[in-house]
Design an enzyme around this catalytic site. Sequence first.
Site, PDB file in Angstrom:
ATOM      1  N   HIS A  22       0.834  -1.199   0.000  1.00 52.91           N
ATOM      2  CA  HIS A  22       0.000   0.000   0.000  1.00 52.91           C
ATOM      3  C   HIS A  22       0.870   1.250   0.000  1.00 52.91           C
ATOM      4  O   HIS A  22       1.789   1.353   0.800  1.00 52.91           O
ATOM      5  CB  HIS A  22      -0.924  -0.020   1.222  1.00 52.91           C
ATOM      6  CG  HIS A  22      -1.784   1.180   1.334  1.00 52.91           C
ATOM      7  ND1 HIS A  22      -1.899   1.883   2.501  1.00 52.91           N
ATOM      8  CD2 HIS A  22      -2.560   1.816   0.431  1.00 52.91           C
ATOM      9  CE1 HIS A  22      -2.715   2.901   2.319  1.00 52.91           C
ATOM     10  NE2 HIS A  22      -3.129   2.875   1.068  1.00 52.91           N
ATOM     11  N   ASP A  30       7.822   6.534 -20.622  1.00 49.24           N
ATOM     12  CA  ASP A  30       7.970   6.632 -22.068  1.00 49.24           C
ATOM     13  C   ASP A  30       9.404   6.271 -22.454  1.00 49.24           C
ATOM     14  O   ASP A  30      10.253   6.045 -21.584  1.00 49.24           O
ATOM     15  CB  ASP A  30       7.556   8.019 -22.577  1.00 49.24           C
ATOM     16  CG  ASP A  30       8.413   9.167 -22.059  1.00 49.24           C
ATOM     17  OD1 ASP A  30       9.640   8.976 -21.853  1.00 49.24           O
ATOM     18  OD2 ASP A  30       7.878  10.270 -21.876  1.00 49.24           O
ATOM     19  N   ARG A 105      -2.639  14.144 -10.343  1.00 47.93           N
ATOM     20  CA  ARG A 105      -1.746  15.041  -9.608  1.00 47.93           C
ATOM     21  C   ARG A 105      -0.758  15.568 -10.642  1.00 47.93           C
ATOM     22  O   ARG A 105      -0.134  14.791 -11.353  1.00 47.93           O
ATOM     23  CB  ARG A 105      -0.946  14.258  -8.563  1.00 47.93           C
ATOM     24  CG  ARG A 105      -1.234  14.549  -7.154  1.00 47.93           C
ATOM     25  CD  ARG A 105      -0.403  13.738  -6.176  1.00 47.93           C
ATOM     26  NE  ARG A 105      -0.173  12.360  -6.610  1.00 47.93           N
ATOM     27  CZ  ARG A 105       0.960  11.696  -6.443  1.00 47.93           C
ATOM     28  NH1 ARG A 105       1.974  12.240  -5.832  1.00 47.93           N
ATOM     29  NH2 ARG A 105       1.088  10.456  -6.882  1.00 47.93           N
ATOM     30  N   ASN A 133       5.073   9.836 -19.192  1.00 49.37           N
ATOM     31  CA  ASN A 133       5.312   9.049 -17.982  1.00 49.37           C
ATOM     32  C   ASN A 133       4.131   9.221 -17.022  1.00 49.37           C
ATOM     33  O   ASN A 133       3.604  10.314 -16.877  1.00 49.37           O
ATOM     34  CB  ASN A 133       6.586   9.519 -17.284  1.00 49.37           C
ATOM     35  CG  ASN A 133       7.765   9.515 -18.227  1.00 49.37           C
ATOM     36  OD1 ASN A 133       8.173   8.468 -18.713  1.00 49.37           O
ATOM     37  ND2 ASN A 133       8.315  10.679 -18.500  1.00 49.37           N
TER      38      ASN A 133
END
Length: 141
Positions: A22, A30, A105, A133
Amino acid sequence: MLKKISPVINPELIKVLMEMGHTDEIVICDGNMPACSLGKRVVRLDGHGVPEILKAVLEYLPLDPTTEQPAALCAWDGPKADIWDVYKDIILQSEEAPKFKNGFRMLPPAEFNEAVKNAYCLVTTSEKALAANIILKKGLL
């Protein structure tokens, strides 16, 4: 050979996904990411793009429900990457969609690079899109 496991997921990646706990993070990179220079663990999936790997990984990896935004992108100075919309669609079509209600985010480049360095694993691809990415934070079942 096992049933129901995407052929783009190799045994090494299955092992990594099972080892992760977790809040551990995995980066699907990429083709421009210096993964071997930055990553503690690197799984190579040459010949595949980020979208197909993302879709396959989300079949097994629960996103973190305790984090407001369990998927992150790099807020680079260039234009918005078109592939980000593809990622959003993939996540929203997965069973992890309810955990993605607040979108991505967006991390400044320096913060993104630190997150990459601290990630549990980097998965390299042959993705040609720039700024492609994506970081995923593992959750609970």
